[in-house]
Motif scaffolding. Structure first.
Motif, mmCIF file in Angstrom:
data_model
loop_
_atom_site.group_PDB
_atom_site.id
_atom_site.type_symbol
_atom_site.label_atom_id
_atom_site.label_comp_id
_atom_site.label_asym_id
_atom_site.label_seq_id
_atom_site.Cartn_x
_atom_site.Cartn_y
_atom_site.Cartn_z
ATOM 1 N N ASP A 261 3.588 0.294 7.424
ATOM 2 C CA ASP A 261 3.990 1.580 6.849
ATOM 3 C C ASP A 261 4.157 1.471 5.340
ATOM 4 O O ASP A 261 3.814 2.410 4.597
ATOM 5 C CB ASP A 261 5.309 2.043 7.483
ATOM 6 N N LYS B 295 0.531 1.347 3.861
ATOM 7 C CA LYS B 295 -0.164 2.625 3.985
ATOM 8 C C LYS B 295 0.472 3.707 3.123
ATOM 9 O O LYS B 295 -0.187 4.680 2.750
ATOM 10 C CB LYS B 295 -0.182 3.067 5.445
ATOM 11 N N GLY B 296 1.752 3.540 2.802
ATOM 12 C CA GLY B 296 2.433 4.536 1.982
ATOM 13 C C GLY B 296 2.260 4.331 0.490
ATOM 14 O O GLY B 296 2.687 5.165 -0.310
ATOM 15 N N HIS B 297 1.654 3.204 0.101
ATOM 16 C CA HIS B 297 1.466 2.948 -1.326
ATOM 17 C C HIS B 297 0.226 3.700 -1.818
ATOM 18 O O HIS B 297 -0.852 3.580 -1.242
ATOM 19 C CB HIS B 297 1.308 1.445 -1.585
ATOM 20 N N ASN C 184 -7.597 2.716 1.853
ATOM 21 C CA ASN C 184 -7.664 2.880 3.314
ATOM 22 C C ASN C 184 -8.844 2.124 3.927
ATOM 23 O O ASN C 184 -8.853 1.831 5.121
ATOM 24 C CB ASN C 184 -7.770 4.367 3.657
ATOM 25 N N THR D 54 13.078 -3.302 2.143
ATOM 26 C CA THR D 54 13.021 -2.601 3.427
ATOM 27 C C THR D 54 13.524 -3.487 4.566
ATOM 28 O O THR D 54 14.259 -3.025 5.446
ATOM 29 C CB THR D 54 11.587 -2.126 3.717
#
Length: 269
Positions: A194, A197-199, A204, A247
């Motif tokens: 996560d 993919k959120g950066h 992709n 995190t």
């Protein structure tokens, strides 16, 4: 003072001296102009900047030699004898086994012709890492991240393994992190995915991934693998390293430090 009368101990006239100085000054100015014009003309072509720089330096060296020969001729010395003397010196140098000059020149030609790197590329060569500043007739210049200029003879550059970090448009960022034994690996991997993919700068395609690299003494080692544009490599690596630490701490996933359990066994008396 008579301009055509030889000066004592020198053997040349004031007119010859003045002419020689004028040739050197004018020659220097003309050389700068010609090399600058030549360089600007090459930049309009599709030639790489590295090749343009090398050819400009080579032309500059040839023109300076021509100016020196003209100046020597103005002193009344035969150019043929000067060339013969230079040839004798070169022969003497080669006779002593000092062929490095010609070797470096040849290596410089091969470097600019085959282009294992271009100006501005970040490379590791001959044990040195830096940004390519220039390739000259005799040596290659690297500029390190702390602004130190390193000069490497061309023969060492051509004769060593060259690692080019910026030639390809994309690079894979790898971030290693260890989690404690007993950790829910599926959850730890999902959190890492996560984050990647959120950066906004993580690509992709190829898709980011997390792999288990080792069952170490104190931790299960994971590696985050994310692809990004080459110019964003260090920014993404720094962001992911910080994000995974913060995190995991927030989610209660332990990142253990190396430790050793020591058991003391009491011997019977």
């Amino acid at each position: 003072m008579e301009m055509d009368k030889p000066l004592p101990y020198v053997g040349v006239t004031p007119l010859q001296m003045a002419t020689t100085v004028a040739i050197l000054v004018i020659g220097w100015v003309v050389t700068k102009i010609l090399v600058g014009t030549f360089k600007r003309g090459l930049k309009k072509t599709k030639l790489p900047e590295l090749v343009v720089e090398f050819l400009s330096r080579f032309l500059s060296a040839l023109l300076y030699v021509a100016v020196i020969l003209l100046a020597v001729s103005a002193l009344g010395i035969g150019v043929g004898s000067v060339v013969l003397s230079i040839s004798a010196v070169i022969g003497l140098i080669l006779g002593f086994g000092m062929q490095d000059t010609l070797t470096n020149l040849a290596a410089g030609v091969w470097i600019t012709a085959l282009r294992p790197f271009d100006k501005g590329d970040v490379v590791t060569v001959a044990g040195q890492t830096g940004k390519v500043n220039a390739v000259g007739i005799m040596s290659t210049e690297l500029l390190t991240p702390d602004n130190t200029l390193i000069t490497i003879p061309n023969k060492l550059v051509w004769g060593s393994v060259i690692t080019n970090y910026t030639r390809m448009p994309t690079r894979r960022v790898s971030v290693d992190v260890g989690v404690a034994y007993g950790t829910d690996l599926d959850r730890a991997i999902k959190i890492a995915m996560d984050i990647m993919k959120g950066h906004p700068k993580v690509l992709n395609d190829p898709e980011p991934s997390v792999v288990i690299t080792a069952l170490a003494d104190s931790s299960i080692n994971l590696q985050l693998r994310a692809w990004t544009k080459t110019e964003d490599y260090w920014a993404v690596k720094g962001d992911l390293t910080r994000a995974i630490y913060e995190t995991y701490m927030k989610e209660g996933i332990e990142i253990p430090f190396p430790q050793m359990d020591v058991h003391i066994k009491e011997m019977p008396r």
